[in-house]
Design a protein around this motif. Sequence first.
Motif, PDB file in Angstrom:
ATOM      1  N   SER A  43       0.792  -1.236   0.000  1.00 36.99           N
ATOM      2  CA  SER A  43       0.000   0.000   0.000  1.00 36.99           C
ATOM      3  C   SER A  43       0.822   1.282   0.000  1.00 36.99           C
ATOM      4  O   SER A  43       0.296   2.346   0.257  1.00 36.99           O
ATOM      5  CB  SER A  43      -1.007   0.021   1.161  1.00 36.99           C
ATOM      6  OG  SER A  43      -1.950  -1.012   0.984  1.00 36.99           O
ATOM      7  N   LYS A  44       2.115   1.194  -0.286  1.00 36.57           N
ATOM      8  CA  LYS A  44       2.904   2.407  -0.443  1.00 36.57           C
ATOM      9  C   LYS A  44       2.654   2.976  -1.837  1.00 36.57           C
ATOM     10  O   LYS A  44       2.143   2.294  -2.731  1.00 36.57           O
ATOM     11  CB  LYS A  44       4.396   2.112  -0.271  1.00 36.57           C
ATOM     12  CG  LYS A  44       4.828   1.962   1.163  1.00 36.57           C
ATOM     13  CD  LYS A  44       6.334   1.882   1.216  1.00 36.57           C
ATOM     14  CE  LYS A  44       6.826   2.232   2.593  1.00 36.57           C
ATOM     15  NZ  LYS A  44       8.286   2.356   2.611  1.00 36.57           N
ATOM     16  N   GLU A  49       1.199  -0.104  -9.046  1.00 31.04           N
ATOM     17  CA  GLU A  49       1.645   0.070 -10.429  1.00 31.04           C
ATOM     18  C   GLU A  49       2.869  -0.809 -10.720  1.00 31.04           C
ATOM     19  O   GLU A  49       2.961  -1.440 -11.781  1.00 31.04           O
ATOM     20  CB  GLU A  49       1.975   1.541 -10.708  1.00 31.04           C
ATOM     21  CG  GLU A  49       0.772   2.456 -10.699  1.00 31.04           C
ATOM     22  CD  GLU A  49       0.274   2.856  -9.302  1.00 31.04           C
ATOM     23  OE1 GLU A  49      -0.769   3.524  -9.248  1.00 31.04           O
ATOM     24  OE2 GLU A  49       0.911   2.502  -8.281  1.00 31.04           O
ATOM     25  N   TYR A  50       3.802  -0.838  -9.791  1.00 24.56           N
ATOM     26  CA  TYR A  50       4.999  -1.672  -9.959  1.00 24.56           C
ATOM     27  C   TYR A  50       4.610  -3.144 -10.079  1.00 24.56           C
ATOM     28  O   TYR A  50       5.085  -3.858 -10.975  1.00 24.56           O
ATOM     29  CB  TYR A  50       5.954  -1.458  -8.780  1.00 24.56           C
ATOM     30  CG  TYR A  50       7.053  -2.478  -8.713  1.00 24.56           C
ATOM     31  CD1 TYR A  50       8.105  -2.448  -9.626  1.00 24.56           C
ATOM     32  CD2 TYR A  50       7.038  -3.496  -7.759  1.00 24.56           C
ATOM     33  CE1 TYR A  50       9.121  -3.395  -9.587  1.00 24.56           C
ATOM     34  CE2 TYR A  50       8.043  -4.438  -7.718  1.00 24.56           C
ATOM     35  CZ  TYR A  50       9.077  -4.386  -8.627  1.00 24.56           C
ATOM     36  OH  TYR A  50      10.071  -5.331  -8.596  1.00 24.56           O
ATOM     37  N   LEU A  51       3.741  -3.601  -9.188  1.00 21.00           N
ATOM     38  CA  LEU A  51       3.345  -5.001  -9.198  1.00 21.00           C
ATOM     39  C   LEU A  51       2.557  -5.361 -10.458  1.00 21.00           C
ATOM     40  O   LEU A  51       2.703  -6.463 -10.991  1.00 21.00           O
ATOM     41  CB  LEU A  51       2.543  -5.326  -7.941  1.00 21.00           C
ATOM     42  CG  LEU A  51       3.382  -5.311  -6.662  1.00 21.00           C
ATOM     43  CD1 LEU A  51       2.497  -5.293  -5.431  1.00 21.00           C
ATOM     44  CD2 LEU A  51       4.333  -6.500  -6.627  1.00 21.00           C
ATOM     45  N   SER A  76       3.230  -0.547   7.369  1.00 15.07           N
ATOM     46  CA  SER A  76       3.774  -0.853   8.693  1.00 15.07           C
ATOM     47  C   SER A  76       3.111  -2.046   9.362  1.00 15.07           C
ATOM     48  O   SER A  76       3.562  -2.493  10.406  1.00 15.07           O
ATOM     49  CB  SER A  76       3.636   0.375   9.603  1.00 15.07           C
ATOM     50  OG  SER A  76       2.262   0.675   9.801  1.00 15.07           O
ATOM     51  N   LYS A  77       2.066  -2.581   8.754  1.00 18.85           N
ATOM     52  CA  LYS A  77       1.370  -3.730   9.341  1.00 18.85           C
ATOM     53  C   LYS A  77       1.671  -4.981   8.526  1.00 18.85           C
ATOM     54  O   LYS A  77       1.758  -4.928   7.310  1.00 18.85           O
ATOM     55  CB  LYS A  77      -0.136  -3.477   9.367  1.00 18.85           C
ATOM     56  CG  LYS A  77      -0.502  -2.340  10.280  1.00 18.85           C
ATOM     57  CD  LYS A  77      -1.993  -2.182  10.380  1.00 18.85           C
ATOM     58  CE  LYS A  77      -2.286  -1.029  11.332  1.00 18.85           C
ATOM     59  NZ  LYS A  77      -3.677  -0.860  11.572  1.00 18.85           N
ATOM     60  N   PRO A  78       1.815  -6.109   9.208  1.00 17.70           N
ATOM     61  CA  PRO A  78       2.050  -7.348   8.459  1.00 17.70           C
ATOM     62  C   PRO A  78       0.794  -7.796   7.729  1.00 17.70           C
ATOM     63  O   PRO A  78      -0.314  -7.381   8.075  1.00 17.70           O
ATOM     64  CB  PRO A  78       2.443  -8.347   9.553  1.00 17.70           C
ATOM     65  CG  PRO A  78       1.821  -7.814  10.800  1.00 17.70           C
ATOM     66  CD  PRO A  78       1.796  -6.323  10.653  1.00 17.70           C
ATOM     67  N   VAL A  94       4.480 -16.328  -4.441  1.00 19.12           N
ATOM     68  CA  VAL A  94       3.918 -15.026  -4.031  1.00 19.12           C
ATOM     69  C   VAL A  94       4.999 -13.965  -4.158  1.00 19.12           C
ATOM     70  O   VAL A  94       6.150 -14.192  -3.786  1.00 19.12           O
ATOM     71  CB  VAL A  94       3.395 -15.078  -2.573  1.00 19.12           C
ATOM     72  CG1 VAL A  94       2.891 -13.713  -2.138  1.00 19.12           C
ATOM     73  CG2 VAL A  94       2.291 -16.129  -2.438  1.00 19.12           C
ATOM     74  N   ILE A  95       4.596 -12.823  -4.675  1.00 17.94           N
ATOM     75  CA  ILE A  95       5.482 -11.666  -4.788  1.00 17.94           C
ATOM     76  C   ILE A  95       4.989 -10.623  -3.795  1.00 17.94           C
ATOM     77  O   ILE A  95       3.813 -10.293  -3.762  1.00 17.94           O
ATOM     78  CB  ILE A  95       5.426 -11.059  -6.204  1.00 17.94           C
ATOM     79  CG1 ILE A  95       5.869 -12.099  -7.240  1.00 17.94           C
ATOM     80  CG2 ILE A  95       6.276  -9.793  -6.288  1.00 17.94           C
ATOM     81  CD1 ILE A  95       5.584 -11.677  -8.670  1.00 17.94           C
ATOM     82  N   VAL A  96       5.902 -10.118  -2.985  1.00 16.71           N
ATOM     83  CA  VAL A  96       5.581  -9.039  -2.058  1.00 16.71           C
ATOM     84  C   VAL A  96       6.271  -7.801  -2.593  1.00 16.71           C
ATOM     85  O   VAL A  96       7.473  -7.802  -2.790  1.00 16.71           O
ATOM     86  CB  VAL A  96       6.063  -9.350  -0.629  1.00 16.71           C
ATOM     87  CG1 VAL A  96       5.721  -8.210   0.307  1.00 16.71           C
ATOM     88  CG2 VAL A  96       5.456 -10.665  -0.147  1.00 16.71           C
ATOM     89  N   GLY A  97       5.492  -6.734  -2.839  1.00 12.73           N
ATOM     90  CA  GLY A  97       6.062  -5.549  -3.448  1.00 12.73           C
ATOM     91  C   GLY A  97       5.943  -4.330  -2.567  1.00 12.73           C
ATOM     92  O   GLY A  97       5.000  -4.185  -1.806  1.00 12.73           O
ATOM     93  N   ILE A  98       6.956  -3.492  -2.661  1.00 15.63           N
ATOM     94  CA  ILE A  98       6.944  -2.236  -1.928  1.00 15.63           C
ATOM     95  C   ILE A  98       7.009  -1.083  -2.916  1.00 15.63           C
ATOM     96  O   ILE A  98       7.491  -1.238  -4.030  1.00 15.63           O
ATOM     97  CB  ILE A  98       8.115  -2.142  -0.927  1.00 15.63           C
ATOM     98  CG1 ILE A  98       9.455  -2.267  -1.651  1.00 15.63           C
ATOM     99  CG2 ILE A  98       8.000  -3.214   0.130  1.00 15.63           C
ATOM    100  CD1 ILE A  98      10.634  -2.013  -0.782  1.00 15.63           C
ATOM    101  N   GLY A  99       6.487   0.042  -2.494  1.00 14.96           N
ATOM    102  CA  GLY A  99       6.471   1.211  -3.368  1.00 14.96           C
ATOM    103  C   GLY A  99       7.464   2.262  -2.913  1.00 14.96           C
ATOM    104  O   GLY A  99       8.374   1.996  -2.161  1.00 14.96           O
ATOM    105  N   ASP A 100       7.204   3.475  -3.336  1.00 15.99           N
ATOM    106  CA  ASP A 100       8.010   4.690  -3.087  1.00 15.99           C
ATOM    107  C   ASP A 100       9.066   4.813  -4.085  1.00 15.99           C
ATOM    108  O   ASP A 100       9.620   4.865  -4.864  1.00 15.99           O
ATOM    109  CB  ASP A 100       8.649   4.747  -1.714  1.00 15.99           C
ATOM    110  CG  ASP A 100       7.657   5.081  -0.619  1.00 15.99           C
ATOM    111  OD1 ASP A 100       8.030   4.944   0.528  1.00 15.99           O
ATOM    112  OD2 ASP A 100       6.529   5.480  -0.913  1.00 15.99           O
TER     113      ASP A 100
END
Length: 100
Positions: A43-44, A49-51, A76-78, A94-100
């Motif tokens: 949710s960043k 869009e990246y994912l 910040s939450k699992p 599973v792919i875990v993606g981060i933004g920013d």
Amino acid sequence: MVTATKPRYTLIDPTTLPIVPEFEGAPRLDDLKNKRVGVIDDSKVNAKEYLEQLTDLIDQRFGIASIKYHAKPSASKPADPAVVAEMAEECDYVIVGIGD
């Protein structure tokens, strides 16, 4: 009478022993062809869009049988353990993606 002394230093060894995880990771896949993909978005900004671009690329190169998408309420939450268990059951990876 005052006598000057040399300062004393305490040396500390910063090394530690390796941390061994209490679990084993999933076995590696032989290939990515037509697998069921799980996606967890943190949710960043720009994570979604990246994912989307990443899964489009994977689909073009290998094919994707299905995509299961989950957006966490905040970075910040699992991820909800029930969602993780569901994805483990229904997805090949599973792919875990981060933004920013």
